[in-house]
Enzyme design. Structure first.
Site, PDB file in Angstrom:
ATOM      1  N   HIS A 197       0.843  -1.202   0.000  1.00 59.50           N
ATOM      2  CA  HIS A 197       0.000   0.000   0.000  1.00 59.50           C
ATOM      3  C   HIS A 197       0.873   1.245   0.000  1.00 59.50           C
ATOM      4  O   HIS A 197       2.087   1.157   0.139  1.00 59.50           O
ATOM      5  CB  HIS A 197      -0.997  -0.019   1.163  1.00 59.50           C
ATOM      6  CG  HIS A 197      -0.391   0.103   2.526  1.00 59.50           C
ATOM      7  ND1 HIS A 197       0.386  -0.881   3.097  1.00 59.50           N
ATOM      8  CD2 HIS A 197      -0.453   1.106   3.453  1.00 59.50           C
ATOM      9  CE1 HIS A 197       0.764  -0.500   4.304  1.00 59.50           C
ATOM     10  NE2 HIS A 197       0.278   0.711   4.538  1.00 59.50           N
ATOM     11  N   HIS A 254       1.430   3.957   1.889  1.00 56.25           N
ATOM     12  CA  HIS A 254       2.025   4.718   2.991  1.00 56.25           C
ATOM     13  C   HIS A 254       3.552   4.763   2.872  1.00 56.25           C
ATOM     14  O   HIS A 254       4.183   3.798   2.425  1.00 56.25           O
ATOM     15  CB  HIS A 254       1.600   4.138   4.339  1.00 56.25           C
ATOM     16  CG  HIS A 254       0.140   4.372   4.655  1.00 56.25           C
ATOM     17  ND1 HIS A 254      -0.574   3.624   5.543  1.00 56.25           N
ATOM     18  CD2 HIS A 254      -0.730   5.308   4.157  1.00 56.25           C
ATOM     19  CE1 HIS A 254      -1.824   4.079   5.605  1.00 56.25           C
ATOM     20  NE2 HIS A 254      -1.942   5.088   4.760  1.00 56.25           N
ATOM     21  N   ASP A 278       6.037   4.572   4.852  1.00 52.80           N
ATOM     22  CA  ASP A 278       6.897   3.578   5.510  1.00 52.80           C
ATOM     23  C   ASP A 278       6.890   2.242   4.762  1.00 52.80           C
ATOM     24  O   ASP A 278       7.598   1.316   5.154  1.00 52.80           O
ATOM     25  CB  ASP A 278       6.509   3.394   6.987  1.00 52.80           C
ATOM     26  CG  ASP A 278       5.099   2.880   7.194  1.00 52.80           C
ATOM     27  OD1 ASP A 278       4.167   3.412   6.562  1.00 52.80           O
ATOM     28  OD2 ASP A 278       4.921   1.935   8.002  1.00 52.80           O
ATOM     29  N   HIS A 279       6.132   2.167   3.658  1.00 53.34           N
ATOM     30  CA  HIS A 279       6.089   0.938   2.852  1.00 53.34           C
ATOM     31  C   HIS A 279       6.655   1.136   1.446  1.00 53.34           C
ATOM     32  O   HIS A 279       7.080   0.169   0.814  1.00 53.34           O
ATOM     33  CB  HIS A 279       4.650   0.406   2.781  1.00 53.34           C
ATOM     34  CG  HIS A 279       4.123   0.043   4.147  1.00 53.34           C
ATOM     35  ND1 HIS A 279       4.054  -1.253   4.587  1.00 53.34           N
ATOM     36  CD2 HIS A 279       3.719   0.824   5.174  1.00 53.34           C
ATOM     37  CE1 HIS A 279       3.606  -1.252   5.847  1.00 53.34           C
ATOM     38  NE2 HIS A 279       3.399   0.001   6.224  1.00 53.34           N
ATOM     39  N   HIS A 286      -7.355  -0.942   5.482  1.00 52.41           N
ATOM     40  CA  HIS A 286      -6.328  -0.006   5.978  1.00 52.41           C
ATOM     41  C   HIS A 286      -6.172   1.123   4.955  1.00 52.41           C
ATOM     42  O   HIS A 286      -6.208   2.298   5.283  1.00 52.41           O
ATOM     43  CB  HIS A 286      -5.031  -0.761   6.208  1.00 52.41           C
ATOM     44  CG  HIS A 286      -3.879   0.077   6.677  1.00 52.41           C
ATOM     45  ND1 HIS A 286      -3.837   0.667   7.914  1.00 52.41           N
ATOM     46  CD2 HIS A 286      -2.722   0.423   6.055  1.00 52.41           C
ATOM     47  CE1 HIS A 286      -2.697   1.341   8.034  1.00 52.41           C
ATOM     48  NE2 HIS A 286      -2.011   1.213   6.926  1.00 52.41           N
ATOM     49  N   ASP A 312      -0.022  -3.877   6.294  1.00 53.93           N
ATOM     50  CA  ASP A 312      -0.670  -3.340   7.495  1.00 53.93           C
ATOM     51  C   ASP A 312      -2.129  -3.799   7.598  1.00 53.93           C
ATOM     52  O   ASP A 312      -2.966  -3.103   8.185  1.00 53.93           O
ATOM     53  CB  ASP A 312      -0.629  -1.805   7.488  1.00 53.93           C
ATOM     54  CG  ASP A 312       0.764  -1.252   7.759  1.00 53.93           C
ATOM     55  OD1 ASP A 312       1.690  -2.041   8.006  1.00 53.93           O
ATOM     56  OD2 ASP A 312       0.916  -0.020   7.695  1.00 53.93           O
ATOM     57  N   HIS A 357       4.888  -4.772  10.654  1.00 50.05           N
ATOM     58  CA  HIS A 357       5.284  -4.060  11.874  1.00 50.05           C
ATOM     59  C   HIS A 357       5.410  -5.009  13.064  1.00 50.05           C
ATOM     60  O   HIS A 357       4.680  -5.997  13.153  1.00 50.05           O
ATOM     61  CB  HIS A 357       4.256  -2.973  12.236  1.00 50.05           C
ATOM     62  CG  HIS A 357       4.242  -1.802  11.310  1.00 50.05           C
ATOM     63  ND1 HIS A 357       5.075  -0.721  11.470  1.00 50.05           N
ATOM     64  CD2 HIS A 357       3.493  -1.546  10.212  1.00 50.05           C
ATOM     65  CE1 HIS A 357       4.840   0.167  10.510  1.00 50.05           C
ATOM     66  NE2 HIS A 357       3.883  -0.309   9.729  1.00 50.05           N
TER      67      HIS A 357
HETATM   68 FE    FE Z   1       2.915   0.816   8.084  1.00 53.78          FE
HETATM   69 ZN    ZN Z   2       0.142   1.682   6.542  1.00 51.29          ZN
END
Ligand code: FE
Ligand code: ZN
Length: 252
Positions: free
Chosen positions: A53, A55, A57-58, A109, A126, A164
């Site tokens: 996805h 975001h 951090d991905h 998410h 996530d 995570h």
């Molecule tokens: Fe994340």
């Molecule tokens: Zn995320």
């Protein structure tokens, strides 16, 4: 079979590395630097990037990674993804490094969230966490509940490679939901020991999640009863899920 390992990133992210001989795929490289270091250290060629996805951090490391290692970038078609070369909607079957990966649409998410399923591992970003699930940033409770139902129907031996390290805190919530579930108590002790030893709590198996993850247990009488005390207006799995998710977010 892939040889699977992780590259830690940021505070609590796992970037998964799927290796076959001297080639590798990475899942959700939010940061390029630790991935570049690992590829160099192990003498690996990057054969592909899988994104669950949008975001940061991905996907934040994709631009820098592909600048050094030109590789296809598989990612949700409906999300804004840097450098995507292969847009996916879910339902596709990929063949990478001689292995098949099924692409599953698991919205909730985010609206276009994908999961990637190999012969025994699920890379679910996530969506599903150890003893928990992602927050609903873009989807509805009904969408996320349906996505989790879909994952819950996979073989119980499936390994859950989430993005995570959240299991310990999630188990505190699971304990609040089901204080009398011995599987949750046992897992909390096991995860606490792993974390003290600086070991990851993941991957888990789907069987462990089915026994301890409240978000996969919305049809259990004890979970329904707890959700009813926290705003669930009826006993339906979606109402129970929605109440749990709201309770969990307030509980942080
Ligand atoms: Fe994340
Ligand atoms: Zn995320």
């Amino acid at each position: 079979m892939f040889e699977i390992s992780f590259i830690p990133a940021f505070k609590d992210n796992y970037i998964w590395l799927l290796r076959r001989d001297h080639q590798a795929l990475v899942v959700d490289p939010g940061d390029a630097a630790p991935v570049l270091a690992r590829l160099a250290e192990d003498g690996l060629t990057l054969a592909g990037i899988l994104i669950t996805h949008h975001h940061a951090d991905h996907q934040g490391g994709v631009g820098e990674l592909t600048a050094h290692h030109p590789a296809p970038v598989f990612a949700p078609a409906g999300e804004s993804i840097t450098g995507r070369t292969a847009p996916l909607d879910g339902g596709e079957r990929l063949t990478l490094l001689g292995q098949t990966l099924d692409v599953l649409a698991v919205p909730g998410h985010t609206a276009g969230h994908l999961a990637y399923l190999t012969d025994d591992g699920l890379f679910c970003g996530d969506t599903l966490f150890g003893a928990g699930c992602g927050r609903l940033f873009e989807g509805t409770p009904a969408q996320m509940a349906a996505s989790l139902d879909r994952l819950a129907a996979l073989p119980p031996t499936t390994r859950i490679y989430c993005a995570h390290e959240y299991t310990a805190v999630n188990l505190r919530f699971a304990t609040a939901v089901e204080p009398d579930n011995p599987a949750i108590t046992a897992r909390a002790a096991q995860v606490a020991a792993q974390r003290r030893a600086n070991l990851p709590s993941v991957p888990s198996t789907l069987a462990e999640e089915l026994a301890t993850n409240p978000f996969l247990r919305c049809r259990q009488p004890a979970v329904i009863a707890a959700a009813r005390q926290h705003g669930a207006t009826d006993d339906s799995p979606v109402a129970v899920f929605a109440a749990l998710r709201r309770w969990r977010s307030e509980d942080r």
